[in-house]
Scaffold this active site. Structure first.
Site, PDB file in Angstrom:
ATOM      1  N   LEU A  56     135.677  92.903 119.373  1.00 18.13           N
ATOM      2  CA  LEU A  56     135.625  94.330 119.067  1.00 18.13           C
ATOM      3  C   LEU A  56     136.743  95.116 119.737  1.00 18.13           C
ATOM      4  CD1 LEU A  56     131.759  94.857 119.318  1.00 18.13           C
ATOM      5  CD2 LEU A  56     133.146  94.314 117.302  1.00 18.13           C
ATOM      6  N   HIS A 108     136.360  99.263 115.688  1.00 16.35           N
ATOM      7  CA  HIS A 108     134.960  98.909 115.447  1.00 16.35           C
ATOM      8  C   HIS A 108     134.023  99.937 116.100  1.00 16.35           C
ATOM      9  CE1 HIS A 108     136.755  94.667 115.412  1.00 16.35           C
ATOM     10  NE2 HIS A 108     136.163  94.728 114.245  1.00 16.35           N
TER      11      HIS A 108
HETATM   12  P1  AMP Z   1     136.332  92.889 111.164  1.00 18.61           P
HETATM   13  O1  AMP Z   1     135.600  92.597 112.429  1.00 18.61           O
HETATM   14  O2  AMP Z   1     137.813  92.782 111.288  1.00 18.61           O
HETATM   15  O3  AMP Z   1     135.761  92.164 109.967  1.00 18.61           O
HETATM   16  O4  AMP Z   1     136.086  94.428 110.871  1.00 18.61           O
HETATM   17  C1  AMP Z   1     134.798  94.955 110.805  1.00 18.61           C
HETATM   18  C2  AMP Z   1     134.867  96.353 110.236  1.00 18.61           C
HETATM   19  O5  AMP Z   1     135.688  97.166 111.061  1.00 18.61           O
HETATM   20  C3  AMP Z   1     135.487  96.378 108.829  1.00 18.61           C
HETATM   21  O6  AMP Z   1     134.798  97.331 108.044  1.00 18.61           O
HETATM   22  C4  AMP Z   1     136.894  96.825 109.108  1.00 18.61           C
HETATM   23  O7  AMP Z   1     137.493  97.502 108.027  1.00 18.61           O
HETATM   24  C5  AMP Z   1     136.677  97.768 110.274  1.00 18.61           C
HETATM   25  N1  AMP Z   1     137.921  97.939 111.041  1.00 18.61           N
HETATM   26  C6  AMP Z   1     138.682  96.965 111.592  1.00 18.61           C
HETATM   27  N2  AMP Z   1     139.773  97.495 112.179  1.00 18.61           N
HETATM   28  C7  AMP Z   1     139.696  98.836 111.982  1.00 18.61           C
HETATM   29  C8  AMP Z   1     140.520  99.954 112.331  1.00 18.61           C
HETATM   30  N3  AMP Z   1     141.666  99.798 113.015  1.00 18.61           N
HETATM   31  N4  AMP Z   1     140.127 101.181 111.959  1.00 18.61           N
HETATM   32  C9  AMP Z   1     138.975 101.372 111.261  1.00 18.61           C
HETATM   33  N5  AMP Z   1     138.149 100.358 110.902  1.00 18.61           N
HETATM   34  C10 AMP Z   1     138.507  99.120 111.253  1.00 18.61           C
END
Ligand code: AMP
Length: 281
Positions: free
Chosen positions: A33, A37
């Protein structure tokens, strides 16, 4: 914060909360995270009476040659961060719990999965759509929050909900960036200090394209060429795609008339980074 590993326990918890009339917000993650996140979690806390964060590195959305085994994992740190944000439930199933022997279902959102990351990562969005559908049936949220950084994923989930009638409100949360503009990502951990500097070319390229549109450029090919040239200034950057497309259909466009999506995927070292920006004429 309660940690739940079993699907049946998660469903029981959610049913009990729903019977009490409480609104459940879900934030799906793969862990490792960062502030992006956590910003989604805070959004979820404002939109729901209870917030559930799922932490599951979903094997079915990684191709065999991709980084599933090496994907950053630090459960203890993630647990502490989520607890500190006031998360109600951390749903953390084992792969066998989600995909027991004989699991055979697959959901495909065909057209939206074809371009951009879908063209470079065949099968990726089938894995995403299927696991998100499972999470909706397991957590039974009223609202789910996804990041706009993964723009194509967000659109695919909106379509999943629309086409299969999931009773879940989908929120797209703005991309959270480092102070210098780099979009936060768990995969930024793969970058050494040189590569970290080089990774700024994604944001620079988006900003450059935004300026071109601001100065009146309307030709898609010229904007894409400008964005590509900005990335090409970094010798270590390898472009997967630079695409200017319709923000709803994700089809490439030739002429900017309305808001358009500029989406990028670039490899730097062993990290594959994505970013995007909505450009308005
Ligand atoms: P992940 O753990 O990479 O699968 O991401 C989980 C959620 O967090 C997904 O909905 C991503 O789009 C969101 N997310 C990841 N990085 C960012 C960021 N820099 N800004 C906003 N949301 C993010």
């Amino acid at each position: 914060m309660v940690i739940v590993e079993q699907i049946s326990e998660m469903q029981r918890w959610s049913d009990a909360e729903r019977r009490q009339g409480r609104r459940i917000a879900l934030v799906p993650t793969m862990g490792a995270l960062h502030e992006g996140h956590l910003s989604l979690v805070r959004d979820g806390k404002m939109r729901g009476d209870r917030v559930v964060v799922s932490l599951f590195v979903n094997p079915t959305q990684f191709a065999p040659q991709e980084d599933f085994a090496g994907y950053p994992r630090d459960f203890e740190r993630d647990r502490r961060l989520l607890d500190a944000e006031g998360t109600d439930v951390l749903f953390h199933p084992a792969p066998q719990e989600m995909y027991p022997e004989g699991f055979d279902a697959e959901i495909e959102i065909r057209d939206l999965s074809a371009p951009l990351c879908g063209a470079v990562r065949p099968g990726h969005f089938k894995g995403v759509a299927t696991v998100v559908a499972k999470l909706f049936n397991i957590v039974r949220p009223h609202v789910a929050i996804f990041g706009c950084k993964d723009y194509q994923q967000l659109q695919i989930i909106r379509r999943l909900v629309r086409d299969l009638n999931f009773d879940v409100e989908i929120i797209g949360h703005p991309t959270v960036r480092e102070p210098d503009g780099l979009a936060m990502s768990s995969r930024n951990a793969y970058l050494n200090s040189e590569e970290r500097k080089a990774a700024l070319c994604l944001y620079r390229s988006l900003r450059h394209a935004e300026e071109m549109v601001g100065c009146g450029e309307r030709r898609g090919a010229a904007i894409v060429a400008g964005a590509r040239a900005e990335i090409a200034r970094e010798a270590s950057a390898r472009i997967d795609y630079v695409s200017l497309c319709d923000p709803e259909s994700l089809r490439e466009i030739d002429l900017v008339q309305d808001a358009v999506l500029l989406a990028l995927a670039v490899r730097i070292g062993k990290a594959r980074l994505i970013d995007n920006m909505i450009l308005k004429p």
